[in-house]
Design a protein around this motif. Sequence first.
Motif, PDB file in Angstrom:
ATOM      1  N   GLY A 194       0.053   3.213   3.338  1.00 33.61           N
ATOM      2  CA  GLY A 194      -0.554   3.722   4.552  1.00 33.61           C
ATOM      3  C   GLY A 194      -2.052   3.849   4.412  1.00 33.61           C
ATOM      4  O   GLY A 194      -2.615   3.625   3.333  1.00 33.61           O
ATOM      5  N   GLU A 195      -2.701   4.236   5.461  1.00 39.06           N
ATOM      6  CA  GLU A 195      -4.154   4.289   5.507  1.00 39.06           C
ATOM      7  C   GLU A 195      -4.658   5.685   5.159  1.00 39.06           C
ATOM      8  O   GLU A 195      -4.138   6.694   5.633  1.00 39.06           O
ATOM      9  CB  GLU A 195      -4.640   3.904   6.909  1.00 39.06           C
ATOM     10  CG  GLU A 195      -6.080   3.469   6.931  1.00 39.06           C
ATOM     11  CD  GLU A 195      -6.452   2.776   8.233  1.00 39.06           C
ATOM     12  OE1 GLU A 195      -7.539   3.073   8.740  1.00 39.06           O
ATOM     13  OE2 GLU A 195      -5.657   1.979   8.733  1.00 39.06           O
ATOM     14  N   ILE A 196      -5.687   5.731   4.307  1.00 37.10           N
ATOM     15  CA  ILE A 196      -6.299   7.003   3.943  1.00 37.10           C
ATOM     16  C   ILE A 196      -7.156   7.495   5.104  1.00 37.10           C
ATOM     17  O   ILE A 196      -7.958   6.745   5.656  1.00 37.10           O
ATOM     18  CB  ILE A 196      -7.152   6.847   2.679  1.00 37.10           C
ATOM     19  CG1 ILE A 196      -6.290   6.377   1.507  1.00 37.10           C
ATOM     20  CG2 ILE A 196      -7.842   8.160   2.322  1.00 37.10           C
ATOM     21  CD1 ILE A 196      -7.069   6.099   0.246  1.00 37.10           C
TER      22      ILE A 196
ATOM     23  N   GLY B 245      -5.033  17.848  12.203  1.00 37.82           N
ATOM     24  CA  GLY B 245      -3.765  17.459  11.613  1.00 37.82           C
ATOM     25  C   GLY B 245      -3.845  17.339  10.109  1.00 37.82           C
ATOM     26  O   GLY B 245      -4.913  17.435   9.504  1.00 37.82           O
ATOM     27  N   CYS B 246      -2.709  17.128   9.492  1.00 39.99           N
ATOM     28  CA  CYS B 246      -2.635  16.961   8.049  1.00 39.99           C
ATOM     29  C   CYS B 246      -3.315  15.652   7.643  1.00 39.99           C
ATOM     30  O   CYS B 246      -3.004  14.589   8.171  1.00 39.99           O
ATOM     31  CB  CYS B 246      -1.170  16.948   7.604  1.00 39.99           C
ATOM     32  SG  CYS B 246      -0.957  16.619   5.846  1.00 39.99           S
ATOM     33  N   ARG B 247      -4.227  15.728   6.687  1.00 38.03           N
ATOM     34  CA  ARG B 247      -4.979  14.533   6.278  1.00 38.03           C
ATOM     35  C   ARG B 247      -4.159  13.591   5.418  1.00 38.03           C
ATOM     36  O   ARG B 247      -4.556  12.458   5.172  1.00 38.03           O
ATOM     37  CB  ARG B 247      -6.250  14.963   5.545  1.00 38.03           C
ATOM     38  CG  ARG B 247      -7.182  15.711   6.475  1.00 38.03           C
ATOM     39  CD  ARG B 247      -8.443  16.208   5.826  1.00 38.03           C
ATOM     40  NE  ARG B 247      -9.160  17.063   6.757  1.00 38.03           N
ATOM     41  CZ  ARG B 247     -10.286  17.695   6.503  1.00 38.03           C
ATOM     42  NH1 ARG B 247     -10.833  17.576   5.293  1.00 38.03           N
ATOM     43  NH2 ARG B 247     -10.873  18.448   7.404  1.00 38.03           N
ATOM     44  N   PHE B 248      -3.009  14.059   4.970  1.00 42.84           N
ATOM     45  CA  PHE B 248      -2.139  13.199   4.172  1.00 42.84           C
ATOM     46  C   PHE B 248      -1.066  12.519   5.029  1.00 42.84           C
ATOM     47  O   PHE B 248      -0.305  11.691   4.528  1.00 42.84           O
ATOM     48  CB  PHE B 248      -1.475  14.038   3.074  1.00 42.84           C
ATOM     49  CG  PHE B 248      -0.696  13.243   2.074  1.00 42.84           C
ATOM     50  CD1 PHE B 248      -1.327  12.368   1.195  1.00 42.84           C
ATOM     51  CD2 PHE B 248       0.688  13.356   2.004  1.00 42.84           C
ATOM     52  CE1 PHE B 248      -0.608  11.625   0.276  1.00 42.84           C
ATOM     53  CE2 PHE B 248       1.418  12.626   1.079  1.00 42.84           C
ATOM     54  CZ  PHE B 248       0.761  11.754   0.212  1.00 42.84           C
ATOM     55  N   ALA B 249      -1.010  12.835   6.309  1.00 43.09           N
ATOM     56  CA  ALA B 249       0.081  12.357   7.175  1.00 43.09           C
ATOM     57  C   ALA B 249       0.181  10.834   7.191  1.00 43.09           C
ATOM     58  O   ALA B 249       1.282  10.279   7.221  1.00 43.09           O
ATOM     59  CB  ALA B 249      -0.112  12.892   8.594  1.00 43.09           C
ATOM     60  N   GLY B 250      -0.949  10.127   7.148  1.00 43.21           N
ATOM     61  CA  GLY B 250      -0.929   8.667   7.211  1.00 43.21           C
ATOM     62  C   GLY B 250      -0.298   8.013   5.994  1.00 43.21           C
ATOM     63  O   GLY B 250       0.062   6.833   6.041  1.00 43.21           O
TER      64      GLY B 250
END
Length: 324
Positions: free
Chosen positions: A278-280, A289-294
Motif C-alpha cells: 500500500g501507499e505510505i 485519520g490513521c496514518r497507517f490505514a493505507g
Amino acid sequence: MTTDNKPYIRVENLKKYFSTKRGMLHAVDDVSFDIEKGETLGLVGESGCGKSTLGRCLIRLLDSTAGKVLLQDGEGGGYTDVTKVSASTMKELRKRVQIVFQDPYSCLNPRLSVWELIAEPLIVNRVYRSRAEMRKRIRELMSTVGLAERLENSYPHELDGGRRQRIGIARSLALNPEFIVLDEPVSALDVCIQAQILNLLNELQREFHYTYVFISHNLSVVKHVSDRIAVMYLGQVVELASADEVFANPLHPYTRALLSAIPTPDPDFVTERIILRGEISSPIDPKPGCRFAGRCVDATPACSEADVPLREVAPGHLCACALC
C-alpha cells in the motif's frame, strides 16, 4: 525506576513542523508521554518517522512548534517547561540534559585531542578553576567510560568507532547530567563493539541512576536496554508499553509488522513475516485519520475518517488503533 507518582519528564502534545514548498511537514505531531526517574524509554520506528527529531526537541536542540516538555525540578517537585525557558536558563538546564549522537566521528572536532574533547564542556561551563582539578576530572571520565589514559593525546581519526563513541559518552557525562538522549548510539558500530557500548550504558545507569531515551530502529537492541518502548509512525506514537508487553502482546498492526521483521538466529524457528503493502501517507499536511490505514490489511473506512488518539487499552498499555 522509581515508584514516585510524579514522572520525571512529562511530554504534552509536543509538535514539530517544518515548512516546505508543498506545505507543513509534520515531523512530530501531538506526542504525549511520561518518563520516570531512572527509566529507559526506547523509541523505535522506521527511518523518517520523526524519532530523532523528537529526541532533539526533548532537550531543545530543536525548538518545538507547540506543546510542552516538563522537566522535574530538584526536590521541590515542580516542573520547568524546557520549551519556554530563556537562553540563560537553558544554558543551566543543559548541565542536566545531554545527548549522545549516532555518528561518533562527525560529532567530534578532528582538530582536538581526546583530552581537549572531553575538557570542552568543562571549559565552556567554567566548572573548574585549576587545570589540575580539570585534569583529574577528565581522567575520571576516561576511566568511567573505559578509555585508557594513554589515549588522552590521541585524535579521533586515530581511534576506532567504539573508542570514538566512548569519547562522546564521556563528553555527555562531564557535567553530571540526569537525563540523556541516546540517538542511535550503536548503529554505526559493528556487533562486538555494540555489545560493549550497550553494557557500558547499562552499567552507567545502574551506578548514576541516569534517565535515558534510547532511539533506535533495531528492536532487538531496544528490547535489551529498555524498560518501556514507544513505537512511532509518521510523527506519532502508535503504541507504548513495557518492553516485555510490546514483544509478547503487540496490539498495533505496525508494531506487529516491525516485530515480524526481526531476524532469528535459530534456522528451525520460522516466523510469519508481515509484508506491508500500500501507499505510505504523506507527512506533509496529513489528512485526518490513521496514518497507517493505507498499509493496514485490517483497516476499515472509519479508520480514515478521524484521527485515532493514543489511549490505554490495558493497564500500562497504550495503543492508537481503532480496532484495539
